[in-house]
Design a protein around this motif. Sequence first.
Motif, short mmCIF file in Angstrom:
data_model
loop_
_atom_site.label_atom_id
_atom_site.label_comp_id
_atom_site.label_asym_id
_atom_site.label_seq_id
_atom_site.Cartn_x
_atom_site.Cartn_y
_atom_site.Cartn_z
N ALA A 15 0.87 -1.25 -0.27
CA ALA A 15 -0.08 0.06 0.01
C ALA A 15 0.94 1.27 -0.04
N LYS A 16 2.03 1.18 0.76
CA LYS A 16 3.02 2.37 0.79
C LYS A 16 3.48 2.77 -0.38
N ALA A 17 3.93 1.62 -1.29
CA ALA A 17 4.59 1.74 -2.47
C ALA A 17 3.52 2.24 -3.38
N LEU A 18 2.39 1.61 -3.51
CA LEU A 18 1.25 2.26 -4.41
C LEU A 18 1.25 3.78 -4.12
N VAL A 19 1.05 4.32 -3.12
CA VAL A 19 0.75 5.67 -2.58
C VAL A 19 1.93 6.44 -3.08
N GLN A 20 3.11 5.95 -2.86
CA GLN A 20 4.29 6.88 -3.16
C GLN A 20 4.49 7.01 -4.74
N GLU A 21 4.00 5.89 -5.30
CA GLU A 21 4.07 6.01 -7.07
C GLU A 21 3.04 6.99 -7.36
N HIS A 22 1.93 7.31 -6.71
CA HIS A 22 0.78 7.85 -7.17
C HIS A 22 0.96 9.34 -6.67
N VAL A 23 1.55 9.65 -5.49
CA VAL A 23 1.43 11.26 -5.04
C VAL A 23 2.74 11.56 -4.75
N ASP A 24 2.96 12.93 -4.79
CA ASP A 24 4.37 13.52 -4.43
C ASP A 24 3.91 14.43 -3.04
N VAL A 25 5.00 14.94 -2.42
CA VAL A 25 4.77 15.95 -1.40
C VAL A 25 4.25 16.96 -2.32
N GLY A 26 3.24 17.92 -1.74
CA GLY A 26 2.86 19.26 -2.30
C GLY A 26 1.51 18.66 -3.05
N ASP A 27 1.10 17.56 -3.23
CA ASP A 27 -0.18 17.09 -3.88
C ASP A 27 -1.33 17.25 -3.06
N VAL A 28 -2.53 17.86 -3.46
CA VAL A 28 -3.66 17.71 -2.73
C VAL A 28 -4.39 16.42 -2.96
N VAL A 29 -4.75 15.78 -1.78
CA VAL A 29 -5.52 14.48 -2.10
C VAL A 29 -6.87 14.36 -1.17
#
Length: 80
Positions: A15-29
């Motif tokens: 789950a962590k790997a998928l999230v880190q592939e999908h978002v970057d610091v600064g993105d609004v989610v």
Amino acid sequence: MTELTIPPDADDSRAKALVQEHVDVGDVVQIWEADRTGSDDPEHEGKVTGLEPGYLELDGQPLEAGSIRYDQIHSLIRLE
């Protein structure tokens, strides 16, 4: 707007790997902890301020005050 759904059989590290592939610091989610049913408001919403070892940090908040553990994320939308 880009959506990510975490597979139900994903462990914490996947789950962590998928999230880190999908978002970057600064993105609004926007984040849901369960299946979305159309008009549901997200359980969590904010700016990604950290990709911490055990959780996704939102708006500079610690885990107890508004951030979320990776294994609790069901779906995540990165707003553009």
